[in-house]
Write a protein that holds these residues in place. Structure first.
Motif, PDB file in Angstrom:
ATOM      1  N   VAL A   1       0.864  -5.804  16.860  1.00  0.00           N
ATOM      2  CA  VAL A   1      -0.109  -5.654  15.772  1.00  0.00           C
ATOM      3  C   VAL A   1      -1.196  -4.664  16.192  1.00  0.00           C
ATOM      4  O   VAL A   1      -1.617  -3.802  15.407  1.00  0.00           O
ATOM      5  CB  VAL A   1      -0.720  -7.013  15.396  1.00  0.00           C
ATOM      6  N   ASP A   2      -1.640  -4.758  17.448  1.00  0.00           N
ATOM      7  CA  ASP A   2      -2.662  -3.821  17.940  1.00  0.00           C
ATOM      8  C   ASP A   2      -2.149  -2.382  17.895  1.00  0.00           C
ATOM      9  O   ASP A   2      -2.904  -1.452  17.578  1.00  0.00           O
ATOM     10  CB  ASP A   2      -3.060  -4.187  19.370  1.00  0.00           C
ATOM     11  N   LEU A   3      -0.884  -2.205  18.232  1.00  0.00           N
ATOM     12  CA  LEU A   3      -0.309  -0.857  18.189  1.00  0.00           C
ATOM     13  C   LEU A   3      -0.298  -0.323  16.756  1.00  0.00           C
ATOM     14  O   LEU A   3      -0.728   0.813  16.497  1.00  0.00           O
ATOM     15  CB  LEU A   3       1.122  -0.889  18.753  1.00  0.00           C
ATOM     16  N   ASN A   4       0.176  -1.130  15.819  1.00  0.00           N
ATOM     17  CA  ASN A   4       0.217  -0.681  14.430  1.00  0.00           C
ATOM     18  C   ASN A   4      -1.189  -0.474  13.873  1.00  0.00           C
ATOM     19  O   ASN A   4      -1.422   0.410  13.046  1.00  0.00           O
ATOM     20  CB  ASN A   4       0.982  -1.707  13.585  1.00  0.00           C
ATOM     21  N   ARG A   5      -2.119  -1.295  14.334  1.00  0.00           N
ATOM     22  CA  ARG A   5      -3.521  -1.119  13.911  1.00  0.00           C
ATOM     23  C   ARG A   5      -4.049   0.228  14.419  1.00  0.00           C
ATOM     24  O   ARG A   5      -4.756   0.938  13.689  1.00  0.00           O
ATOM     25  CB  ARG A   5      -4.354  -2.273  14.468  1.00  0.00           C
TER      26      ARG A   5
ATOM     27  N   SER B   1      -5.753   5.630  13.253  1.00  0.00           N
ATOM     28  CA  SER B   1      -5.636   7.074  13.539  1.00  0.00           C
ATOM     29  C   SER B   1      -5.400   7.857  12.257  1.00  0.00           C
ATOM     30  O   SER B   1      -5.917   8.972  12.093  1.00  0.00           O
ATOM     31  CB  SER B   1      -4.501   7.331  14.534  1.00  0.00           C
ATOM     32  N   MET B   2      -4.627   7.280  11.334  1.00  0.00           N
ATOM     33  CA  MET B   2      -4.368   7.961  10.066  1.00  0.00           C
ATOM     34  C   MET B   2      -5.605   7.944   9.170  1.00  0.00           C
ATOM     35  O   MET B   2      -5.854   8.882   8.409  1.00  0.00           O
ATOM     36  CB  MET B   2      -3.185   7.287   9.348  1.00  0.00           C
ATOM     37  N   ALA B   3      -6.386   6.891   9.270  1.00  0.00           N
ATOM     38  CA  ALA B   3      -7.558   6.772   8.398  1.00  0.00           C
ATOM     39  C   ALA B   3      -8.748   7.543   8.944  1.00  0.00           C
ATOM     40  O   ALA B   3      -9.511   8.148   8.166  1.00  0.00           O
ATOM     41  CB  ALA B   3      -7.916   5.298   8.221  1.00  0.00           C
ATOM     42  N   PHE B   4      -8.927   7.519  10.269  1.00  0.00           N
ATOM     43  CA  PHE B   4     -10.175   8.029  10.845  1.00  0.00           C
ATOM     44  C   PHE B   4      -9.969   9.116  11.911  1.00  0.00           C
ATOM     45  O   PHE B   4     -10.925   9.530  12.552  1.00  0.00           O
ATOM     46  CB  PHE B   4     -10.970   6.862  11.442  1.00  0.00           C
ATOM     47  N   GLY B   5      -8.720   9.525  12.114  1.00  0.00           N
ATOM     48  CA  GLY B   5      -8.460  10.620  13.041  1.00  0.00           C
ATOM     49  C   GLY B   5      -7.744  10.174  14.312  1.00  0.00           C
ATOM     50  O   GLY B   5      -7.858   9.023  14.737  1.00  0.00           O
ATOM     51  N   PRO B   6      -7.004  11.130  14.931  1.00  0.00           N
ATOM     52  CA  PRO B   6      -6.208  10.771  16.123  1.00  0.00           C
ATOM     53  C   PRO B   6      -7.046  10.349  17.318  1.00  0.00           C
ATOM     54  O   PRO B   6      -6.577   9.562  18.145  1.00  0.00           O
ATOM     55  CB  PRO B   6      -5.423  12.062  16.408  1.00  0.00           C
ATOM     56  N   ALA B   7      -8.291  10.834  17.403  1.00  0.00           N
ATOM     57  CA  ALA B   7      -9.120  10.434  18.554  1.00  0.00           C
ATOM     58  C   ALA B   7      -9.398   8.929  18.515  1.00  0.00           C
ATOM     59  O   ALA B   7      -9.415   8.262  19.568  1.00  0.00           O
ATOM     60  CB  ALA B   7     -10.428  11.219  18.541  1.00  0.00           C
TER      61      ALA B   7
ATOM     62  N   THR C   1      -1.655   7.804   0.244  1.00  0.00           N
ATOM     63  CA  THR C   1      -1.710   6.509   0.923  1.00  0.00           C
ATOM     64  C   THR C   1      -3.144   6.124   1.266  1.00  0.00           C
ATOM     65  O   THR C   1      -3.904   6.937   1.803  1.00  0.00           O
ATOM     66  CB  THR C   1      -0.875   6.553   2.230  1.00  0.00           C
ATOM     67  N   ASP C   2      -3.491   4.897   0.954  1.00  0.00           N
ATOM     68  CA  ASP C   2      -4.847   4.397   1.207  1.00  0.00           C
ATOM     69  C   ASP C   2      -4.912   3.867   2.646  1.00  0.00           C
ATOM     70  O   ASP C   2      -4.842   2.660   2.889  1.00  0.00           O
ATOM     71  CB  ASP C   2      -5.182   3.294   0.199  1.00  0.00           C
ATOM     72  N   TRP C   3      -5.057   4.796   3.603  1.00  0.00           N
ATOM     73  CA  TRP C   3      -5.028   4.404   5.016  1.00  0.00           C
ATOM     74  C   TRP C   3      -6.241   3.565   5.401  1.00  0.00           C
ATOM     75  O   TRP C   3      -6.168   2.737   6.314  1.00  0.00           O
ATOM     76  CB  TRP C   3      -4.932   5.648   5.898  1.00  0.00           C
ATOM     77  N   ALA C   4      -7.357   3.777   4.726  1.00  0.00           N
ATOM     78  CA  ALA C   4      -8.536   2.957   5.043  1.00  0.00           C
ATOM     79  C   ALA C   4      -8.256   1.490   4.708  1.00  0.00           C
ATOM     80  O   ALA C   4      -8.632   0.582   5.469  1.00  0.00           O
ATOM     81  CB  ALA C   4      -9.751   3.462   4.265  1.00  0.00           C
ATOM     82  N   ARG C   5      -7.605   1.259   3.563  1.00  0.00           N
ATOM     83  CA  ARG C   5      -7.266  -0.128   3.209  1.00  0.00           C
ATOM     84  C   ARG C   5      -6.250  -0.693   4.202  1.00  0.00           C
ATOM     85  O   ARG C   5      -6.342  -1.851   4.611  1.00  0.00           O
ATOM     86  CB  ARG C   5      -6.702  -0.199   1.782  1.00  0.00           C
ATOM     87  N   ILE C   6      -5.281   0.147   4.582  1.00  0.00           N
ATOM     88  CA  ILE C   6      -4.278  -0.316   5.552  1.00  0.00           C
ATOM     89  C   ILE C   6      -4.939  -0.677   6.879  1.00  0.00           C
ATOM     90  O   ILE C   6      -4.614  -1.705   7.496  1.00  0.00           O
ATOM     91  CB  ILE C   6      -3.192   0.768   5.737  1.00  0.00           C
TER      92      ILE C   6
ATOM     93  N   CYS D   1       0.836  -1.206   0.000  1.00  0.00           N
ATOM     94  CA  CYS D   1       0.000   0.000   0.000  1.00  0.00           C
ATOM     95  C   CYS D   1       0.871   1.257   0.000  1.00  0.00           C
ATOM     96  O   CYS D   1       0.589   2.219  -0.732  1.00  0.00           O
ATOM     97  CB  CYS D   1      -0.913   0.010   1.224  1.00  0.00           C
ATOM     98  N   HIS D   2       1.903   1.244   0.809  1.00  0.00           N
ATOM     99  CA  HIS D   2       2.809   2.399   0.839  1.00  0.00           C
ATOM    100  C   HIS D   2       3.601   2.489  -0.463  1.00  0.00           C
ATOM    101  O   HIS D   2       3.818   3.577  -0.994  1.00  0.00           O
ATOM    102  CB  HIS D   2       3.762   2.274   2.026  1.00  0.00           C
ATOM    103  N   ALA D   3       4.035   1.333  -0.969  1.00  0.00           N
ATOM    104  CA  ALA D   3       4.863   1.336  -2.186  1.00  0.00           C
ATOM    105  C   ALA D   3       4.088   1.867  -3.389  1.00  0.00           C
ATOM    106  O   ALA D   3       4.670   2.482  -4.287  1.00  0.00           O
ATOM    107  CB  ALA D   3       5.358  -0.086  -2.472  1.00  0.00           C
TER     108      ALA D   3
END
Length: 419
Positions: free
Chosen positions: A337-341, A346-352, A316-321, A306-308
Motif C-alpha cells: 500500500v505504501d508503494l502504491n501510495r 508522485s503522479m499528483a505532486f511530482g516525482p520528487a 485522472t484525478d490523482w489528488a483524489r487517488i 477514479c481511473h474508470a
C-alpha cells in the motif's frame, strides 16, 4: 436423448450442483473429503442410471438424495458413527415426500450451506496456499489439474496440498456452519482475501508467459457474485465485487496484440468494457450505502473507479487517488500500500515527492526484492531526468520479475533511458 447428450447433460448438471452438493453433504457428514467422495459417487450413479431412465425433473435433488443414501450405506458398512447413522436414518424416513421434498428442504438451507462451505475452505487454520486450492476445488469445482495449471504448480503438489488441507480441517474439530457475529466478521476477511488472491493471480500473473489468466479472474468473480448473493448486507463483499469488475473491464486494453504489457496510462480507454464498469460502480455504490466507505476493499474499488471515470489518462484525478491511498494506509497498512501510495503521490505532486516516500520504504527493506518497487523507482527517476539511475532501476526490476511480458516491458523502459 442420445447417450452422448445425456452424458453432457449430466456433466453440466454436476458442475452446477457440485458445490451445493458438497456444502450440504459436509454439513451432514462433517468432513469435506467424505462429502466430496459422496458427491462423486452420486455422479457415478447418474452416469450409470440416467442414460436409461432419462434426466430426472429435479436432477440436483436426485443427486443429493443419492449421495445421502450412499452416506447412510457408508455409515452402516463401517459400523461407525452409530448416532449419526440413526439421525440420518430418521431424517430419510421422514422424507417420504421423495426427491422434491428433499430439494425443497435443501432450498431453505442452501444459502447457509454454500456460505458455510466457503468459510470452511477459507478457514484461517489453513495456509493461504491451501485455502486457495481448497476453495477452487470445493466451491469453484476446478479439478486438481486445472488448479495446478492455473498456478503453474505440479499437479502432485496441488493434490497433496488439498489432501493435507482436508486432513487439517478434519482434525481441527470445526463446526461446519456459518459463523455469526464477531467470528463471522473475522473469518469473512479470510474468505475475501482468498477470492482476491485468485483474482490477482489471474489479473497480474506472477510467473509464466501470459500477463493475464482470464479463467482465474472469471472464477474469482463468480465466487464473489455467489458471496454477494449469500451475504447481501456485507459492504466489503460488494467492495470486492466492485473492485474485480472494474479491474476486469480493462482486460482487452491491458495486453497489446503481441502479448506485451500496456500500462494504465497508455491504454485505449475506448476498449474498456463499459458494462463491467457500470456493474462495478453500482456495486461500489451499494457498498457505500451499506456504510462501508472506509473498508479496505471499498477503498480499493474507489481507487479503481477514479481511473474508470477518467475519459483520458490526463483526466485522472490523482489528488483524489493520493487521498484515497492515505485512507487505505490507515485502514490496512502494508509495504505494498505504501508503494502504491508513493506512486499516486508522485503522479499528483511530482516525482520528487514519490522518491522521498520511496526512500522511506526502501529504508524498511521489506520490498527490496519486489519488482514493482524498482519499476516505480525507475519511473520516478525517469520523470526526474535522472536517466542512468532510472535505467539501473528498470534493469533491477526486470531481473526480479518472473513474468516474461513484464520483463520485456521493463527492459524496454530501461532501453528508453538511452534515447
Amino acid at each position: 436423448m442420445a447417450a452422448t447428450d445425456t452424458h453432457q447433460a449430466i456433466e453440466t448438471v454436476f458442475r452446477i450442483e457440485r458445490a451445493r452438493l458438497i456444502a450440504g453433504l459436509t454439513r451432514l457428514v462433517r468432513d469435506v473429503g467424505t462429502a466430496e467422495e459422496l458427491a462423486q459417487d452420486a455422479l457415478v450413479a447418474a452416469l450409470a442410471g440416467w442414460p436409461r431412465s432419462g434426466v430426472p425433473e429435479r436432477p440436483g435433488a436426485w443427486l443429493m438424495a443419492t449421495a445421502k443414501r450412499r452416506a447412510i450405506d457408508q455409515f452402516r458398512r463401517e459400523r461407525m458413527r452409530a448416532e449419526k447413522h440413526a439421525a440420518i436414518g430418521r431424517e430419510m424416513v421422514a422424507d417420504t415426500g421423495g426427491a422434491e421434498a428433499i430439494d425443497a428442504a435443501l432450498d431453505d438451507e442452501v444459502g447457509d450451506e454454500l456460505l458455510g462451505l466457503m468459510f470452511v475452505a477459507c478457514h484461517p487454520v489453513l495456509s493461504r496456499e491451501a485455502r486457495v486450492a481448497l476453495t477452487l476445488r470445493l466451491v469453484g469445482g476446478l479439478t486438481t489439474g486445472e488448479i495446478a495449471r492455473a498456478f503453474l504448480a505440479p499437479e502432485p503438489t496441488i493434490a497433496q496440498r488439498i489432501v493435507r488441507a482436508k486432513k487439517t480441517l478434519g482434525a481441527s474439530g470445526l463446526a461446519y456452519e456459518v459463523p455469526r457475529g464477531k467470528a463471522r466478521q473475522e473469518r469473512l476477511g479470510s474468505v475475501l482475501e482468498v477470492i482476491y488472491l485468485i483474482f490477482n493471480e489471474g489479473y497480474a500473473a506472477t510467473a509464466g508467459e501470459d500477463l493475464i489468466r482470464p479463467a482465474l479472474c472469471a472464477e474469482a468473480r463468480r465466487l464473489g457474485a455467489i458471496l454477494a448473493g449469500l451475504a447481501p448486507q456485507e459492504p466489503e463483499v460488494f467492495g470486492l465485487v466492485a473492485l474485480m469488475d472494474i479491474q476486469a473491464s480493462r482486460f482487452s486494453a491491458r495486453v497489446a496484440a503481441d502479448g506485451s504489457l500496456v500500462p494504465l496510462t497508455r491504454q485505449n480507454r475506448a476498449s474498456w468494457d463499459r458494462l463491467l464498469i457500470r456493474r462495478g460502480l453500482a456495486a461500489l455504490d451499494r457498498a457505500v450505502a451499506l456504510g462501508g466507505e472506509d473498508g479496505a476493499y471499498v477503498l480499493q474499488a474507489a481507487l479503481a473507479a477514479c481511473h474508470a471515470r477518467a475519459a483520458r489518462a490526463e483526466d485522472t484525478d490523482w489528488a483524489r487517488i493520493a487521498g484515497l491511498y492515505d485512507r487505505l494506509r490507515a485502514v490496512t497498512p502494508s509495504p505494498v500500500v505504501d508503494l502504491n501510495r508513493a506512486i499516486a503521490h508522485s503522479m499528483a505532486f511530482g516525482p520528487a515527492v514519490g522518491l522521498a516516500l520511496l526512500s522511506d520504504l526502501e529504508a524498511e527493506g521489506a520490498l527490496c526484492a519486489y519488482a514493482p518497487l524498482w519499476a516505480a523507482k525507475g519511473d520516478f527517476l525517469f520523470r526526474s531526468g535522472r536517466m542512468p539511475e532510472a535505467k539501473a532501476a528498470f534493469e533491477r526490476a526486470a531481473s526480479l520479475s518472473r513474468n516474461a511480458p513484464e520483463q520485456a516491458f521493463l527492459l524496454q523502459r530501461a532501453a528508453d533511458c538511452d534515447d
